[in-house]
Design a protein around this motif. Structure first.
Motif, mmCIF file in Angstrom:
data_model
loop_
_atom_site.group_PDB
_atom_site.id
_atom_site.type_symbol
_atom_site.label_atom_id
_atom_site.label_comp_id
_atom_site.label_asym_id
_atom_site.label_seq_id
_atom_site.Cartn_x
_atom_site.Cartn_y
_atom_site.Cartn_z
ATOM 1 N N PHE A 66 0.847 -1.195 0.000
ATOM 2 C CA PHE A 66 0.000 0.000 0.000
ATOM 3 C C PHE A 66 0.882 1.244 0.000
ATOM 4 O O PHE A 66 0.591 2.239 -0.660
ATOM 5 C CB PHE A 66 -0.892 0.004 1.244
ATOM 6 N N ILE A 67 1.969 1.157 0.735
ATOM 7 C CA ILE A 67 2.835 2.323 0.890
ATOM 8 C C ILE A 67 3.674 2.570 -0.352
ATOM 9 O O ILE A 67 3.774 3.693 -0.826
ATOM 10 C CB ILE A 67 3.677 2.158 2.171
ATOM 11 N N TYR A 70 3.157 1.457 -3.465
ATOM 12 C CA TYR A 70 2.443 1.522 -4.741
ATOM 13 C C TYR A 70 2.147 2.966 -5.145
ATOM 14 O O TYR A 70 1.965 3.263 -6.316
ATOM 15 C CB TYR A 70 1.168 0.698 -4.667
ATOM 16 N N GLN A 71 2.110 3.876 -4.168
ATOM 17 C CA GLN A 71 1.817 5.267 -4.532
ATOM 18 C C GLN A 71 2.930 5.892 -5.370
ATOM 19 O O GLN A 71 2.715 6.910 -6.017
ATOM 20 C CB GLN A 71 1.541 6.114 -3.289
#
Lengths: 410, 172
Positions: A376-377, A379-380
Protein backbone atom coordinates in the motif's frame (compact mmCIF):
# COMPACT_ATOMS: atom_id res chain seq x y z
CA UNK A 1 10.42 14.89 -20.80
CA UNK A 2 10.32 17.23 -23.76
CA UNK A 3 8.14 14.70 -25.58
CA UNK A 4 5.56 15.16 -22.87
CA UNK A 5 5.16 18.85 -23.43
CA UNK A 6 5.15 18.40 -27.19
CA UNK A 7 2.60 15.69 -27.93
CA UNK A 8 3.06 13.50 -30.95
CA UNK A 9 -0.50 13.81 -32.15
CA UNK A 10 -1.08 17.15 -33.80
CA UNK A 11 -4.73 18.04 -34.03
CA UNK A 12 -6.04 20.93 -36.10
CA UNK A 13 -6.20 24.34 -34.46
CA UNK A 14 -9.30 24.80 -32.30
CA UNK A 15 -10.02 21.08 -32.05
CA UNK A 16 -12.00 20.06 -28.99
CA UNK A 17 -10.45 16.58 -28.93
CA UNK A 18 -7.77 16.12 -26.36
CA UNK A 19 -4.25 15.39 -27.38
CA UNK A 20 -3.88 12.35 -25.18
CA UNK A 21 -5.90 9.19 -24.84
CA UNK A 22 -7.09 7.62 -21.60
CA UNK A 23 -6.58 3.96 -20.87
CA UNK A 24 -8.02 2.03 -17.96
CA UNK A 25 -5.54 -0.56 -16.80
CA UNK A 26 -7.72 -2.54 -14.44
CA UNK A 27 -9.65 -3.15 -12.22
CA UNK A 28 -9.76 -6.53 -13.97
CA UNK A 29 -6.83 -6.42 -16.30
CA UNK A 30 -4.56 -9.47 -16.50
CA UNK A 31 -1.52 -7.28 -15.91
CA UNK A 32 -2.66 -6.01 -12.54
CA UNK A 33 -2.74 -9.53 -11.01
CA UNK A 34 -5.34 -8.29 -8.59
CA UNK A 35 -8.18 -5.85 -8.34
CA UNK A 36 -7.02 -2.28 -8.65
CA UNK A 37 -7.10 0.33 -11.32
CA UNK A 38 -4.65 2.57 -13.11
CA UNK A 39 -6.02 5.37 -15.21
CA UNK A 40 -3.28 6.15 -17.69
CA UNK A 41 -3.09 9.24 -19.86
CA UNK A 42 -1.24 8.20 -22.98
CA UNK A 43 0.45 10.18 -25.66
CA UNK A 44 0.80 7.50 -28.28
CA UNK A 45 2.36 4.71 -26.26
CA UNK A 46 4.05 7.01 -23.80
CA UNK A 47 2.60 7.60 -20.34
CA UNK A 48 1.90 11.21 -19.48
CA UNK A 49 0.36 10.53 -16.11
CA UNK A 50 -1.03 7.64 -14.13
CA UNK A 51 -3.63 7.76 -11.42
CA UNK A 52 -4.22 4.77 -9.19
CA UNK A 53 -7.53 3.77 -7.67
CA UNK A 54 -7.38 1.18 -4.91
CA UNK A 55 -9.82 -0.22 -2.41
CA UNK A 56 -11.92 -2.57 -4.53
CA UNK A 57 -11.42 -5.40 -2.08
CA UNK A 58 -11.28 -3.49 1.18
CA UNK A 59 -12.55 -5.78 3.92
CA UNK A 60 -12.28 -3.59 7.03
CA UNK A 61 -9.74 -5.83 8.78
CA UNK A 62 -8.79 -3.15 11.27
CA UNK A 63 -12.39 -2.66 12.32
CA UNK A 64 -13.07 -6.41 12.48
CA UNK A 65 -9.96 -6.89 14.62
CA UNK A 66 -11.40 -4.62 17.27
CA UNK A 67 -14.00 -7.25 18.09
CA UNK A 68 -11.92 -10.38 17.84
CA UNK A 69 -9.80 -12.13 20.45
CA UNK A 70 -6.14 -12.30 19.47
CA UNK A 71 -6.17 -15.81 18.05
CA UNK A 72 -9.02 -15.02 15.65
CA UNK A 73 -7.07 -12.18 14.05
CA UNK A 74 -4.55 -14.60 12.56
CA UNK A 75 -7.02 -15.51 9.84
CA UNK A 76 -7.29 -11.85 8.87
CA UNK A 77 -3.54 -11.57 8.43
CA UNK A 78 -3.62 -14.54 6.03
CA UNK A 79 -5.53 -12.43 3.61
CA UNK A 80 -3.08 -9.55 3.45
CA UNK A 81 -0.23 -10.77 1.26
CA UNK A 82 -1.66 -14.15 0.33
CA UNK A 83 1.47 -15.17 -1.59
CA UNK A 84 3.31 -15.50 1.71
CA UNK A 85 0.62 -15.85 4.38
CA UNK A 86 2.84 -17.76 6.85
CA UNK A 87 5.05 -14.70 7.28
CA UNK A 88 1.99 -12.60 8.11
CA UNK A 89 0.74 -15.22 10.56
CA UNK A 90 4.08 -15.48 12.32
CA UNK A 91 4.39 -11.70 12.40
CA UNK A 92 1.05 -11.49 14.15
CA UNK A 93 1.91 -14.24 16.66
CA UNK A 94 5.17 -12.50 17.45
CA UNK A 95 3.36 -9.19 17.96
CA UNK A 96 1.09 -10.88 20.49
CA UNK A 97 4.04 -12.56 22.14
CA UNK A 98 5.81 -9.22 22.42
CA UNK A 99 2.73 -7.71 24.06
CA UNK A 100 2.37 -10.66 26.42
CA UNK A 101 6.13 -10.78 27.06
CA UNK A 102 6.33 -14.43 26.09
CA UNK A 103 9.67 -15.97 25.28
CA UNK A 104 9.40 -18.72 22.70
CA UNK A 105 11.71 -21.76 22.85
CA UNK A 106 14.60 -21.85 20.38
CA UNK A 107 13.20 -24.82 18.53
CA UNK A 108 9.99 -22.91 17.84
CA UNK A 109 12.01 -19.98 16.53
CA UNK A 110 13.93 -22.19 14.14
CA UNK A 111 10.83 -23.98 12.91
CA UNK A 112 9.24 -20.61 12.32
CA UNK A 113 12.26 -19.49 10.36
CA UNK A 114 12.00 -22.54 8.13
CA UNK A 115 8.36 -21.75 7.40
CA UNK A 116 8.92 -18.04 6.91
CA UNK A 117 11.81 -18.55 4.53
CA UNK A 118 9.84 -21.12 2.54
CA UNK A 119 7.10 -18.51 2.27
CA UNK A 120 9.62 -15.93 1.12
CA UNK A 121 10.90 -18.30 -1.55
CA UNK A 122 7.37 -18.94 -2.81
CA UNK A 123 6.57 -15.23 -2.79
CA UNK A 124 9.68 -14.22 -4.72
CA UNK A 125 9.29 -17.16 -7.05
CA UNK A 126 5.78 -16.11 -8.02
CA UNK A 127 6.74 -12.49 -8.38
CA UNK A 128 9.79 -13.15 -10.54
CA UNK A 129 8.10 -15.70 -12.73
CA UNK A 130 5.18 -13.30 -13.24
CA UNK A 131 7.69 -10.72 -14.42
CA UNK A 132 8.68 -13.41 -16.90
CA UNK A 133 5.04 -13.86 -17.97
CA UNK A 134 4.57 -10.15 -18.48
CA UNK A 135 7.62 -9.99 -20.69
CA UNK A 136 6.33 -12.93 -22.73
CA UNK A 137 8.01 -15.96 -21.14
CA UNK A 138 5.14 -18.11 -19.95
CA UNK A 139 6.98 -21.39 -19.72
CA UNK A 140 9.20 -20.45 -16.76
CA UNK A 141 6.12 -19.57 -14.75
CA UNK A 142 4.45 -22.89 -15.46
CA UNK A 143 7.67 -24.72 -14.72
CA UNK A 144 8.36 -23.19 -11.30
CA UNK A 145 4.74 -23.57 -10.22
CA UNK A 146 5.58 -27.21 -9.49
CA UNK A 147 8.03 -26.09 -6.85
CA UNK A 148 5.66 -23.70 -5.22
CA UNK A 149 3.40 -26.73 -5.05
CA UNK A 150 6.09 -28.55 -3.04
CA UNK A 151 6.22 -25.64 -0.59
CA UNK A 152 2.44 -25.68 -0.27
CA UNK A 153 2.57 -29.40 0.45
CA UNK A 154 4.90 -28.70 3.34
CA UNK A 155 2.45 -26.12 4.75
CA UNK A 156 -0.32 -28.63 4.27
CA UNK A 157 1.55 -31.20 6.33
CA UNK A 158 1.92 -28.71 9.18
CA UNK A 159 -1.35 -26.83 9.28
CA UNK A 160 -3.67 -28.53 6.82
CA UNK A 161 -4.14 -25.64 4.44
CA UNK A 162 -2.23 -24.18 1.56
CA UNK A 163 -2.95 -20.60 0.59
CA UNK A 164 -4.52 -18.89 3.58
CA UNK A 165 -2.62 -20.94 6.05
CA UNK A 166 -3.56 -19.78 9.58
CA UNK A 167 -0.34 -21.54 10.54
CA UNK A 168 1.02 -21.59 14.06
CA UNK A 169 -0.47 -20.27 17.28
CA UNK A 170 0.47 -17.64 19.81
CA UNK A 171 3.48 -19.23 21.51
CA UNK A 172 4.38 -21.76 18.85
CA UNK A 173 2.75 -24.23 16.50
CA UNK A 174 -0.54 -26.07 16.71
CA UNK A 175 1.28 -29.40 16.48
CA UNK A 176 4.77 -30.70 16.12
CA UNK A 177 6.10 -31.14 12.59
CA UNK A 178 5.63 -34.73 11.52
CA UNK A 179 8.18 -36.80 9.67
CA UNK A 180 6.39 -36.36 6.35
CA UNK A 181 6.83 -32.61 6.69
CA UNK A 182 10.56 -33.02 7.16
CA UNK A 183 10.79 -35.54 4.32
CA UNK A 184 9.02 -33.10 2.03
CA UNK A 185 11.32 -30.33 3.19
CA UNK A 186 14.34 -32.47 2.40
CA UNK A 187 12.89 -33.26 -1.02
CA UNK A 188 12.34 -29.59 -1.72
CA UNK A 189 15.81 -28.64 -0.54
CA UNK A 190 17.35 -31.32 -2.73
CA UNK A 191 15.43 -30.43 -5.88
CA UNK A 192 14.90 -26.71 -5.70
CA UNK A 193 18.45 -25.28 -6.07
CA UNK A 194 18.78 -26.97 -9.44
CA UNK A 195 15.47 -25.48 -10.57
CA UNK A 196 16.38 -22.02 -9.36
CA UNK A 197 19.62 -22.30 -11.28
CA UNK A 198 17.67 -23.23 -14.40
CA UNK A 199 15.22 -20.41 -13.77
CA UNK A 200 18.10 -17.97 -13.65
CA UNK A 201 19.67 -19.45 -16.77
CA UNK A 202 16.41 -18.96 -18.63
CA UNK A 203 15.94 -15.32 -17.70
CA UNK A 204 18.90 -13.54 -16.17
CA UNK A 205 21.02 -13.28 -19.31
CA UNK A 206 18.14 -13.64 -21.74
CA UNK A 207 18.46 -10.78 -24.16
CA UNK A 208 14.72 -10.19 -24.63
CA UNK A 209 14.16 -10.25 -20.89
CA UNK A 210 17.07 -7.89 -20.23
CA UNK A 211 15.96 -5.41 -22.82
CA UNK A 212 12.44 -5.40 -21.46
CA UNK A 213 13.47 -4.91 -17.84
CA UNK A 214 16.71 -2.92 -17.72
CA UNK A 215 15.86 0.71 -17.18
CA UNK A 216 12.14 0.02 -16.73
CA UNK A 217 10.55 1.70 -13.73
CA UNK A 218 13.73 2.83 -11.97
CA UNK A 219 13.78 4.67 -8.65
CA UNK A 220 16.68 6.29 -6.83
CA UNK A 221 17.56 5.31 -3.29
CA UNK A 222 16.63 8.73 -2.01
CA UNK A 223 13.17 8.72 -3.60
CA UNK A 224 12.61 5.13 -2.54
CA UNK A 225 13.30 6.01 1.09
CA UNK A 226 11.10 9.07 0.88
CA UNK A 227 8.32 6.93 -0.53
CA UNK A 228 8.65 4.45 2.33
CA UNK A 229 9.86 1.60 0.15
CA UNK A 230 10.95 -1.50 2.05
CA UNK A 231 11.88 -5.04 1.15
CA UNK A 232 13.37 -6.13 -2.19
CA UNK A 233 12.17 -2.96 -3.91
CA UNK A 234 14.19 -0.75 -1.58
CA UNK A 235 17.19 -3.05 -1.67
CA UNK A 236 17.16 -3.00 -5.47
CA UNK A 237 17.64 0.75 -5.21
CA UNK A 238 20.78 0.17 -3.16
CA UNK A 239 19.71 0.49 0.49
CA UNK A 240 20.60 -2.51 2.64
CA UNK A 241 17.64 -2.31 4.99
CA UNK A 242 16.27 -5.65 6.07
CA UNK A 243 14.10 -6.07 9.17
CA UNK A 244 15.59 -9.52 9.78
CA UNK A 245 18.97 -7.88 10.35
CA UNK A 246 18.03 -4.48 11.73
CA UNK A 247 15.48 -5.65 14.31
CA UNK A 248 16.02 -9.40 14.50
CA UNK A 249 13.02 -11.45 15.57
CA UNK A 250 12.53 -15.18 15.97
CA UNK A 251 16.29 -15.69 16.51
CA UNK A 252 17.37 -14.44 13.08
CA UNK A 253 20.48 -13.17 14.86
CA UNK A 254 21.70 -16.79 15.06
CA UNK A 255 21.96 -17.00 11.29
CA UNK A 256 24.60 -15.87 8.90
CA UNK A 257 23.24 -14.49 5.65
CA UNK A 258 23.74 -11.61 3.31
CA UNK A 259 21.45 -8.83 2.17
CA UNK A 260 21.67 -8.65 -1.61
CA UNK A 261 21.32 -5.15 -3.00
CA UNK A 262 20.94 -3.65 -6.44
CA UNK A 263 21.93 -0.32 -7.81
CA UNK A 264 19.44 1.30 -10.17
CA UNK A 265 16.15 0.20 -8.61
CA UNK A 266 14.75 -0.82 -11.98
CA UNK A 267 12.80 -3.98 -12.82
CA UNK A 268 15.95 -5.92 -13.66
CA UNK A 269 17.60 -5.11 -10.34
CA UNK A 270 14.47 -6.01 -8.45
CA UNK A 271 14.45 -9.33 -10.30
CA UNK A 272 18.10 -9.98 -9.45
CA UNK A 273 17.64 -9.03 -5.79
CA UNK A 274 14.71 -11.42 -5.43
CA UNK A 275 16.65 -14.24 -7.03
CA UNK A 276 19.64 -13.67 -4.76
CA UNK A 277 17.36 -13.50 -1.76
CA UNK A 278 15.98 -16.91 -2.65
CA UNK A 279 19.51 -18.31 -2.51
CA UNK A 280 20.01 -16.68 0.89
CA UNK A 281 16.69 -18.08 2.07
CA UNK A 282 17.76 -21.56 1.03
CA UNK A 283 20.94 -21.14 3.07
CA UNK A 284 18.91 -20.04 6.08
CA UNK A 285 16.47 -22.95 5.75
CA UNK A 286 19.36 -25.37 5.51
CA UNK A 287 21.01 -23.95 8.62
CA UNK A 288 17.74 -23.80 10.54
CA UNK A 289 16.95 -27.40 9.68
CA UNK A 290 20.37 -28.48 10.93
CA UNK A 291 19.79 -26.59 14.16
CA UNK A 292 16.38 -28.21 14.57
CA UNK A 293 17.94 -31.65 14.18
CA UNK A 294 20.48 -30.89 16.89
CA UNK A 295 17.83 -30.82 19.61
CA UNK A 296 17.86 -34.07 21.56
CA UNK A 297 15.50 -35.78 24.00
CA UNK A 298 12.65 -33.74 25.45
CA UNK A 299 13.90 -30.57 23.75
CA UNK A 300 13.35 -32.16 20.35
CA UNK A 301 9.63 -32.42 21.11
CA UNK A 302 9.10 -28.78 22.06
CA UNK A 303 6.82 -26.95 19.66
CA UNK A 304 5.21 -24.24 21.76
CA UNK A 305 5.85 -22.01 24.75
CA UNK A 306 4.23 -22.77 28.07
CA UNK A 307 1.45 -20.16 28.18
CA UNK A 308 -1.77 -21.93 29.18
CA UNK A 309 -3.81 -18.69 29.10
CA UNK A 310 -3.25 -18.31 25.37
CA UNK A 311 -2.20 -21.68 23.99
CA UNK A 312 -4.98 -24.23 23.57
CA UNK A 313 -4.46 -27.35 25.71
CA UNK A 314 -4.38 -30.80 24.18
CA UNK A 315 -7.81 -32.15 23.47
CA UNK A 316 -7.43 -35.24 25.65
CA UNK A 317 -6.57 -33.00 28.61
CA UNK A 318 -9.69 -30.95 28.03
CA UNK A 319 -11.78 -34.05 28.74
CA UNK A 320 -9.86 -35.15 31.80
CA UNK A 321 -8.36 -32.11 33.52
CA UNK A 322 -10.28 -29.25 35.09
CA UNK A 323 -7.67 -26.60 34.40
CA UNK A 324 -7.32 -27.54 30.77
CA UNK A 325 -11.10 -27.41 30.39
CA UNK A 326 -11.23 -23.91 31.87
CA UNK A 327 -8.44 -22.60 29.66
CA UNK A 328 -9.91 -24.24 26.61
CA UNK A 329 -13.24 -22.56 27.26
CA UNK A 330 -11.74 -19.18 28.01
CA UNK A 331 -9.56 -19.18 24.90
CA UNK A 332 -12.22 -20.41 22.50
CA UNK A 333 -14.85 -18.02 23.80
CA UNK A 334 -12.34 -15.15 23.72
CA UNK A 335 -12.66 -14.44 27.43
CA UNK A 336 -9.00 -13.94 28.16
CA UNK A 337 -8.05 -10.43 29.19
CA UNK A 338 -5.10 -9.03 27.25
CA UNK A 339 -2.66 -6.90 29.27
CA UNK A 340 -2.82 -3.19 28.46
CA UNK A 341 0.01 -1.91 26.32
CA UNK A 342 1.12 -0.43 23.06
CA UNK A 343 3.41 -2.36 20.79
CA UNK A 344 4.81 -2.11 17.29
CA UNK A 345 6.36 -5.18 15.79
CA UNK A 346 7.49 -5.71 12.24
CA UNK A 347 8.71 -8.61 10.17
CA UNK A 348 10.35 -8.80 6.78
CA UNK A 349 7.43 -9.84 4.63
CA UNK A 350 7.61 -11.06 1.06
CA UNK A 351 7.48 -7.52 -0.27
CA UNK A 352 8.66 -5.34 2.57
CA UNK A 353 8.33 -4.43 6.20
CA UNK A 354 5.03 -5.76 7.45
CA UNK A 355 4.24 -3.96 10.70
CA UNK A 356 1.60 -4.48 13.36
CA UNK A 357 0.72 -1.59 15.64
CA UNK A 358 -1.36 -3.01 18.45
CA UNK A 359 -2.94 -1.03 21.28
CA UNK A 360 -4.64 -2.90 24.07
CA UNK A 361 -6.59 -1.21 26.86
CA UNK A 362 -6.76 -4.34 28.98
CA UNK A 363 -9.93 -5.69 27.37
CA UNK A 364 -10.44 -8.97 25.56
CA UNK A 365 -9.88 -7.61 22.09
CA UNK A 366 -7.39 -5.07 20.72
CA UNK A 367 -8.39 -1.45 21.22
CA UNK A 368 -6.75 -0.58 17.94
CA UNK A 369 -4.81 -2.60 15.44
CA UNK A 370 -3.10 -1.08 12.46
CA UNK A 371 -1.31 -3.02 9.76
CA UNK A 372 1.63 -1.39 8.05
CA UNK A 373 1.13 -2.89 4.62
CA UNK A 374 4.28 -2.45 2.54
CA UNK A 375 2.69 -2.51 -0.89
CA UNK A 376 0.00 0.00 0.00
CA UNK A 377 2.83 2.32 0.89
CA UNK A 378 5.12 1.83 -2.08
CA UNK A 379 2.44 1.52 -4.74
CA UNK A 380 1.82 5.27 -4.53
CA UNK A 381 5.18 5.78 -6.22
CA UNK A 382 3.89 4.01 -9.32
CA UNK A 383 2.76 7.15 -11.11
CA UNK A 384 6.09 8.84 -10.48
CA UNK A 385 8.25 5.95 -11.66
CA UNK A 386 6.24 5.23 -14.80
CA UNK A 387 5.82 8.81 -15.95
CA UNK A 388 7.33 9.27 -19.38
CA UNK A 389 7.90 5.56 -19.95
CA UNK A 390 6.26 3.29 -22.49
CA UNK A 391 3.04 1.44 -21.70
CA UNK A 392 4.83 -1.91 -21.94
CA UNK A 393 7.37 -0.78 -19.32
CA UNK A 394 4.55 0.23 -17.01
CA UNK A 395 3.16 -3.30 -17.16
CA UNK A 396 6.49 -4.89 -16.28
CA UNK A 397 6.98 -2.34 -13.50
CA UNK A 398 3.61 -3.24 -12.05
CA UNK A 399 4.42 -6.93 -11.76
CA UNK A 400 7.98 -6.38 -10.62
CA UNK A 401 6.86 -4.12 -7.75
CA UNK A 402 4.98 -7.14 -6.41
CA UNK A 403 1.76 -5.30 -5.64
CA UNK A 404 -0.73 -7.62 -3.96
CA UNK A 405 -4.27 -6.27 -3.94
CA UNK A 406 -5.20 -8.14 -0.78
CA UNK A 407 -2.45 -6.49 1.17
CA UNK A 408 -3.02 -3.08 -0.31
CA UNK A 409 -6.69 -2.93 0.54
CA UNK A 410 -6.60 -4.69 3.91
CA UNK B 1 28.34 6.83 19.74
CA UNK B 2 25.04 5.24 19.33
CA UNK B 3 21.83 7.13 19.57
CA UNK B 4 19.83 6.25 22.69
CA UNK B 5 16.33 7.16 23.77
CA UNK B 6 17.87 9.33 26.48
CA UNK B 7 19.77 11.45 23.95
CA UNK B 8 16.73 11.85 21.71
CA UNK B 9 14.63 12.95 24.65
CA UNK B 10 17.28 15.43 25.72
CA UNK B 11 17.68 16.90 22.23
CA UNK B 12 13.91 17.32 21.88
CA UNK B 13 13.59 18.98 25.25
CA UNK B 14 16.47 21.36 24.49
CA UNK B 15 14.76 22.41 21.29
CA UNK B 16 11.10 22.43 22.25
CA UNK B 17 11.16 22.69 26.05
CA UNK B 18 7.71 22.22 27.55
CA UNK B 19 6.09 21.65 24.17
CA UNK B 20 7.13 18.02 23.99
CA UNK B 21 5.70 15.92 26.77
CA UNK B 22 4.41 12.53 27.79
CA UNK B 23 7.70 10.69 27.36
CA UNK B 24 7.29 6.95 27.74
CA UNK B 25 9.09 3.86 26.62
CA UNK B 26 6.53 1.11 26.10
CA UNK B 27 8.39 -2.03 25.00
CA UNK B 28 11.54 -0.02 24.47
CA UNK B 29 10.19 2.41 21.90
CA UNK B 30 10.46 6.07 22.86
CA UNK B 31 7.00 7.64 22.67
CA UNK B 32 6.13 11.29 23.14
CA UNK B 33 3.59 13.86 22.13
CA UNK B 34 3.43 17.49 21.07
CA UNK B 35 0.62 20.00 20.48
CA UNK B 36 -0.94 19.49 17.07
CA UNK B 37 0.16 22.82 15.61
CA UNK B 38 3.75 21.86 16.39
CA UNK B 39 3.69 18.52 14.57
CA UNK B 40 5.49 19.75 11.47
CA UNK B 41 8.14 21.61 13.45
CA UNK B 42 8.91 18.50 15.45
CA UNK B 43 8.95 16.26 12.38
CA UNK B 44 11.16 18.71 10.49
CA UNK B 45 13.57 18.93 13.43
CA UNK B 46 13.73 15.14 13.71
CA UNK B 47 14.35 14.94 9.96
CA UNK B 48 17.01 17.66 9.66
CA UNK B 49 18.97 17.33 12.88
CA UNK B 50 22.42 15.94 12.11
CA UNK B 51 22.31 13.66 15.12
CA UNK B 52 18.71 12.47 15.07
CA UNK B 53 18.13 11.84 11.34
CA UNK B 54 14.66 10.34 11.56
CA UNK B 55 14.17 10.38 7.82
CA UNK B 56 12.07 7.29 7.27
CA UNK B 57 8.36 7.43 7.99
CA UNK B 58 7.45 3.84 8.79
CA UNK B 59 3.83 4.31 9.57
CA UNK B 60 1.14 6.87 10.14
CA UNK B 61 -2.26 6.11 11.59
CA UNK B 62 -4.90 7.47 13.93
CA UNK B 63 -6.54 6.22 17.11
CA UNK B 64 -9.92 7.29 18.46
CA UNK B 65 -10.38 7.81 22.22
CA UNK B 66 -14.00 8.96 22.60
CA UNK B 67 -13.63 9.43 26.36
CA UNK B 68 -10.84 11.98 26.28
CA UNK B 69 -12.66 15.26 25.85
CA UNK B 70 -10.74 17.64 23.59
CA UNK B 71 -8.19 14.97 22.73
CA UNK B 72 -10.38 12.44 20.99
CA UNK B 73 -8.19 11.68 18.00
CA UNK B 74 -4.53 10.80 18.11
CA UNK B 75 -2.37 10.82 14.99
CA UNK B 76 0.54 8.45 15.49
CA UNK B 77 3.78 8.66 13.51
CA UNK B 78 6.29 5.83 13.63
CA UNK B 79 9.68 7.16 12.59
CA UNK B 80 12.85 5.25 11.92
CA UNK B 81 16.44 6.38 11.86
CA UNK B 82 17.89 3.84 9.45
CA UNK B 83 21.50 4.85 10.07
CA UNK B 84 21.54 4.28 13.84
CA UNK B 85 18.58 1.89 13.60
CA UNK B 86 16.39 3.56 16.22
CA UNK B 87 12.61 3.79 16.10
CA UNK B 88 10.43 6.34 17.84
CA UNK B 89 6.73 7.00 18.09
CA UNK B 90 5.35 10.51 17.97
CA UNK B 91 1.75 11.45 18.71
CA UNK B 92 -0.37 14.51 18.30
CA UNK B 93 -3.83 14.76 19.77
CA UNK B 94 -6.68 16.74 18.31
CA UNK B 95 -10.28 17.33 19.26
CA UNK B 96 -12.86 15.67 17.06
CA UNK B 97 -14.85 18.82 16.35
CA UNK B 98 -12.02 20.44 14.40
CA UNK B 99 -9.62 17.64 13.52
CA UNK B 100 -7.12 19.77 11.59
CA UNK B 101 -3.53 18.58 11.56
CA UNK B 102 -0.78 19.81 9.27
CA UNK B 103 0.20 17.39 6.54
CA UNK B 104 3.61 15.73 6.46
CA UNK B 105 3.55 15.25 2.68
CA UNK B 106 6.14 17.97 2.07
CA UNK B 107 8.58 16.02 4.19
CA UNK B 108 7.65 12.47 3.22
CA UNK B 109 6.07 11.57 -0.11
CA UNK B 110 4.88 8.39 1.53
CA UNK B 111 2.63 10.36 3.89
CA UNK B 112 0.32 11.05 0.95
CA UNK B 113 -1.63 7.81 0.95
CA UNK B 114 -1.13 7.19 4.65
CA UNK B 115 -2.85 10.48 5.39
CA UNK B 116 -5.57 9.77 2.86
CA UNK B 117 -6.20 6.47 4.62
CA UNK B 118 -6.28 8.19 8.01
CA UNK B 119 -8.69 10.79 6.66
CA UNK B 120 -10.81 8.06 5.12
CA UNK B 121 -11.23 6.13 8.36
CA UNK B 122 -11.02 8.80 11.07
CA UNK B 123 -11.80 12.08 9.35
CA UNK B 124 -8.55 13.75 10.33
CA UNK B 125 -8.31 16.79 8.09
CA UNK B 126 -4.71 17.11 6.97
CA UNK B 127 -4.23 20.79 6.22
CA UNK B 128 -2.24 21.37 3.05
CA UNK B 129 -2.54 17.84 1.69
CA UNK B 130 -2.42 17.88 -2.13
CA UNK B 131 -5.18 15.37 -2.71
CA UNK B 132 -7.13 14.66 0.45
CA UNK B 133 -9.93 12.34 -0.60
CA UNK B 134 -11.10 8.87 0.36
CA UNK B 135 -8.86 6.04 -0.72
CA UNK B 136 -10.18 2.64 0.37
CA UNK B 137 -13.85 3.45 0.91
CA UNK B 138 -16.33 4.74 -1.66
CA UNK B 139 -16.31 8.46 -2.30
CA UNK B 140 -19.98 8.81 -1.35
CA UNK B 141 -19.45 7.60 2.21
CA UNK B 142 -20.49 10.22 4.75
CA UNK B 143 -19.07 8.78 7.97
CA UNK B 144 -15.69 7.68 9.26
CA UNK B 145 -15.92 3.95 9.86
CA UNK B 146 -13.03 3.34 12.25
CA UNK B 147 -14.31 5.81 14.81
CA UNK B 148 -15.57 4.00 17.88
CA UNK B 149 -19.17 5.17 17.57
CA UNK B 150 -19.52 3.41 14.23
CA UNK B 151 -20.81 -0.02 15.19
CA UNK B 152 -19.87 -3.38 13.77
CA UNK B 153 -22.78 -5.49 12.67
CA UNK B 154 -24.80 -6.89 15.54
CA UNK B 155 -24.10 -10.61 15.45
CA UNK B 156 -27.48 -11.48 16.91
CA UNK B 157 -29.54 -9.56 14.37
CA UNK B 158 -32.41 -11.57 12.90
CA UNK B 159 -33.79 -9.26 10.25
CA UNK B 160 -31.40 -10.53 7.60
CA UNK B 161 -33.18 -13.48 6.03
CA UNK B 162 -30.14 -15.14 4.65
CA UNK B 163 -29.75 -18.87 5.06
CA UNK B 164 -26.36 -18.85 3.40
CA UNK B 165 -24.91 -16.90 6.29
CA UNK B 166 -26.61 -18.88 8.99
CA UNK B 167 -28.99 -16.16 10.06
CA UNK B 168 -32.74 -16.67 10.24
CA UNK B 169 -34.25 -19.11 7.76
CA UNK B 170 -34.78 -22.73 8.64
CA UNK B 171 -31.64 -23.08 10.76
CA UNK B 172 -33.09 -21.44 13.85
Amino acid sequence: MSELTHPHIKLPEGSIEKQTSTLNLGPTHPATHGVFQNILELDGERIVSAEQTVGYIHRAFEKLAERRPLYQITTLTDRLNYCSSPINNMGWHMTCEKLLKVKTPKRVDYLRIIIMELARVSDHLICNSIVGVDTGALSVFLYVMQYRELIYEIYEEICGSRLTTNIGRIGGFERNFNNTAFTKLEKFMAEYPKVLKEFETLLTRNRIFMERTIGAGPISAERALNYGFTGPNLRAAGVDYDVRVHSPYSSYEDFDFQIPIGKTGDCYDRFLVRNLEMWESLKIIDEAYKKVQEFKGAEAEVFHADIPEYYLPEKKDVYTKMEALIYHFKIVMGETEIPAGEVYHSVEGGNGELGFYLISDGGRTPYRLHFRRPCFIYYQAYSEITQGSMLSDAIVTLSSLNVIAGEMDA
Amino acid sequence: MSLTNEIIKQRLQEKFGEQVSGFEEPYGMLTFEAPKDHNLKVLQFLFDDAELRFQFLTDLCAVHYPDQAGRELAVVYHLHNLIDNVRIRFKVFTDIASPDVYTATSLYSTANWMERETFDFYGVNFVGHPNLKRILNVDEMDYFPLRKEFPLEDQTRRDKDDEMFGRGGSIN
